[in-house]
Design an enzyme around this catalytic site. Sequence first.
Site, PDB file in Angstrom:
ATOM      1  N   HIS A  29      69.857  90.781  37.308  1.00 27.58           N
ATOM      2  CA  HIS A  29      71.178  90.238  37.702  1.00 27.58           C
ATOM      3  C   HIS A  29      71.694  89.392  36.537  1.00 27.58           C
ATOM      4  CE1 HIS A  29      74.402  88.839  40.141  1.00 27.58           C
ATOM      5  NE2 HIS A  29      73.790  87.981  40.917  1.00 27.58           N
ATOM      6  N   ASP A  52      77.254  91.858  31.410  1.00 27.82           N
ATOM      7  CA  ASP A  52      76.271  91.092  30.626  1.00 27.82           C
ATOM      8  C   ASP A  52      76.055  91.617  29.212  1.00 27.82           C
ATOM      9  OD1 ASP A  52      75.502  89.103  32.451  1.00 27.82           O
ATOM     10  OD2 ASP A  52      74.293  90.534  33.572  1.00 27.82           O
ATOM     11  N   HIS A  99      74.706  99.466  36.899  1.00 30.18           N
ATOM     12  CA  HIS A  99      75.182  98.556  37.948  1.00 30.18           C
ATOM     13  C   HIS A  99      75.025  99.234  39.299  1.00 30.18           C
ATOM     14  CE1 HIS A  99      77.819  95.780  40.108  1.00 30.18           C
ATOM     15  NE2 HIS A  99      77.634  94.958  39.086  1.00 30.18           N
TER      16      HIS A  99
HETATM   17  N1  ACO Z   1      68.923 101.477  31.170  1.00 30.65           N
HETATM   18  C1  ACO Z   1      68.360 102.708  31.299  1.00 30.65           C
HETATM   19  N2  ACO Z   1      68.296 103.391  32.466  1.00 30.65           N
HETATM   20  C2  ACO Z   1      68.826 102.793  33.545  1.00 30.65           C
HETATM   21  C3  ACO Z   1      69.420 101.535  33.479  1.00 30.65           C
HETATM   22  C4  ACO Z   1      69.456 100.875  32.228  1.00 30.65           C
HETATM   23  N3  ACO Z   1      70.002  99.637  32.117  1.00 30.65           N
HETATM   24  N4  ACO Z   1      69.857 101.184  34.706  1.00 30.65           N
HETATM   25  C5  ACO Z   1      69.535 102.199  35.517  1.00 30.65           C
HETATM   26  N5  ACO Z   1      68.904 103.167  34.821  1.00 30.65           N
HETATM   27  C6  ACO Z   1      68.403 104.450  35.335  1.00 30.65           C
HETATM   28  C7  ACO Z   1      67.113 104.246  36.114  1.00 30.65           C
HETATM   29  O1  ACO Z   1      65.984 104.301  35.277  1.00 30.65           O
HETATM   30  C8  ACO Z   1      67.193 105.397  37.090  1.00 30.65           C
HETATM   31  O2  ACO Z   1      66.834 106.571  36.394  1.00 30.65           O
HETATM   32  P1  ACO Z   1      66.078 107.777  37.149  1.00 30.65           P
HETATM   33  O3  ACO Z   1      67.025 108.242  38.204  1.00 30.65           O
HETATM   34  O4  ACO Z   1      65.846 108.778  36.071  1.00 30.65           O
HETATM   35  O5  ACO Z   1      64.831 107.169  37.720  1.00 30.65           O
HETATM   36  C9  ACO Z   1      68.686 105.498  37.403  1.00 30.65           C
HETATM   37  O6  ACO Z   1      69.351 104.938  36.275  1.00 30.65           O
HETATM   38  C10 ACO Z   1      69.083 104.731  38.639  1.00 30.65           C
HETATM   39  O7  ACO Z   1      68.534 103.425  38.550  1.00 30.65           O
HETATM   40  P2  ACO Z   1      68.460 102.432  39.788  1.00 30.65           P
HETATM   41  O8  ACO Z   1      67.550 101.307  39.456  1.00 30.65           O
HETATM   42  O9  ACO Z   1      68.207 103.184  41.037  1.00 30.65           O
HETATM   43  O10 ACO Z   1      69.948 101.962  39.879  1.00 30.65           O
HETATM   44  P3  ACO Z   1      70.444 100.643  40.566  1.00 30.65           P
HETATM   45  O11 ACO Z   1      71.758 100.915  41.125  1.00 30.65           O
HETATM   46  O12 ACO Z   1      69.464 100.060  41.489  1.00 30.65           O
HETATM   47  O13 ACO Z   1      70.484  99.717  39.260  1.00 30.65           O
HETATM   48  C11 ACO Z   1      70.526  97.757  38.056  1.00 30.65           C
HETATM   49  C12 ACO Z   1      71.239  98.609  39.092  1.00 30.65           C
HETATM   50  C13 ACO Z   1      69.327  97.086  38.690  1.00 30.65           C
HETATM   51  C14 ACO Z   1      71.530  96.706  37.602  1.00 30.65           C
HETATM   52  C15 ACO Z   1      70.075  98.625  36.849  1.00 30.65           C
HETATM   53  O14 ACO Z   1      71.154  99.348  36.318  1.00 30.65           O
HETATM   54  C16 ACO Z   1      69.392  97.814  35.757  1.00 30.65           C
HETATM   55  O15 ACO Z   1      68.206  97.517  35.859  1.00 30.65           O
HETATM   56  N6  ACO Z   1      70.166  97.412  34.696  1.00 30.65           N
HETATM   57  C17 ACO Z   1      69.636  96.553  33.672  1.00 30.65           C
HETATM   58  C18 ACO Z   1      69.744  95.101  34.100  1.00 30.65           C
HETATM   59  C19 ACO Z   1      71.158  94.602  34.084  1.00 30.65           C
HETATM   60  O16 ACO Z   1      71.900  94.832  33.150  1.00 30.65           O
HETATM   61  N7  ACO Z   1      71.514  93.861  35.129  1.00 30.65           N
HETATM   62  C20 ACO Z   1      72.820  93.236  35.239  1.00 30.65           C
HETATM   63  C21 ACO Z   1      73.684  93.931  36.234  1.00 30.65           C
HETATM   64  S1  ACO Z   1      75.313  93.167  36.263  1.00 30.65           S
HETATM   65  C22 ACO Z   1      75.052  91.713  37.065  1.00 30.65           C
HETATM   66  O17 ACO Z   1      74.198  91.593  37.906  1.00 30.65           O
HETATM   67  C23 ACO Z   1      75.848  90.557  36.667  1.00 30.65           C
END
Ligand code: ACO
Length: 386
Positions: free
Chosen positions: A226, A322, A265
Amino acid sequence: MADNATPTIIKGLEGVYFTETKICKVDGFKGRLWYRGYSIESLAKNSSFEEVSYLILYGSLPNAEALSVFTKKLVSYMNLDSGIIGLVKMLSPNMLSMDVLRSAVSSLPAFADKKVYQSEAEEKLEESAEIIGRICGIVALMGRLKAGGEYVAPDQSLGVAQNILYMMTGKIPEDKVAKMLDVMMLLHAEHSSNASTFCTIVAGSTLADIYSAITAGICALKGPLHGGADEKALDMMRAIGNPDNTEKYIEEALDGKKRIMGFGHRVYKAYDPRAKVIKSYLEDIQNGSTMEVQTLTAIALRAEKMMVEKLGETKGIWPNVDFFSGPVYTYIGIPKELFTPLFAASRSPGWCAHMLEYWQDNRLIRPLDYYNGQLDIPYVPLDQRK
Ligand code: ACO
């Protein structure tokens, strides 16, 4: 449903609506965001953190007098009691900045003029202004202490973003830099039921007081999935070091199934509109800033290009709010340890507004978890266990 039937479990409450709101709308598929019906693009262009905070809290834009009164109120709350200053000084050497902030905010009632638990609606608006101002003041103080300085009181003639920089440095900031911080804060001010806002509401739904609820929100914001992603994204840019290493670094990280912080996201499956505004600043700061900022900016832009090409349309993974913060905050002069606390300061109007709105028709939040362990295990006395 019969007691032994397996329920549908929605991990992470993805796609679940738990309440109605008039505060904010996120259209994750079109990459659009509105605060109280105003598009984020129009607010970023025309408004300020103070005005947006008022809008989010009170539901409409203030007139000139109301804005002036509200701004002065926030700035006066930025002026910290010696007790809070002492607490932050005591905790800072041994705790992470977000932990200091969490502890200081949970202690605010100790330094309030009157005991405020279970206050009336009108007082809750005042408490909200207090919380926003205090968090801004505490973040500025943490910045000042990190730079080895002593507390600087806010200047009533300045706005909130200007004062954060003034309290951190003892110098009145350049207008351009202060405006950049102001827009960064405005862009972070609200974002519907994200993890920290939801956490705030869960705590408040028990009818705990607003200080407890906001403390819960700060705890949830800290994590790298987050709000903490902004610091991790900067760590990655620093680890890349040279812009020419960017593509290789990203390639290897993705091959190793690592997440690139600042991308992806839960709700946006399109380009985060806030990230677009922040990206527009990169072009502005690329020239005429320090070598460090120029390098970070070049890395950020190359990383973004590659990630968008690889994962944008194909997987719906785009830059989020971010990702570009690192170069911009570094340009402004904010140290990395303050990125997430500053996010908390910026998000505090959203937390407070949601709490106040939810309390108007409160219902305890108490979902279910599905127990899938054993039952009726015979109890073995201590002296008979192996
Ligand atoms: N880099 C690479 N791959 C990613 C990323 C990323 N940042 N985010 C998601 N993915 C991929 C996952 O590995 C997954 O791949 P798969 O289907 O091959 O297994 C797919 O995308 C879906 O991922 P989920 O975790 O199910 O997606 P979710 O909707 O839960 O993710 C989250 C949201 C937790 C924010 C995720 O994108 C992440 O971890 N991002 C990095 C952390 C981040 O930037 N957080 C800030 C968010 S904005 C905020 O809160 C202010």
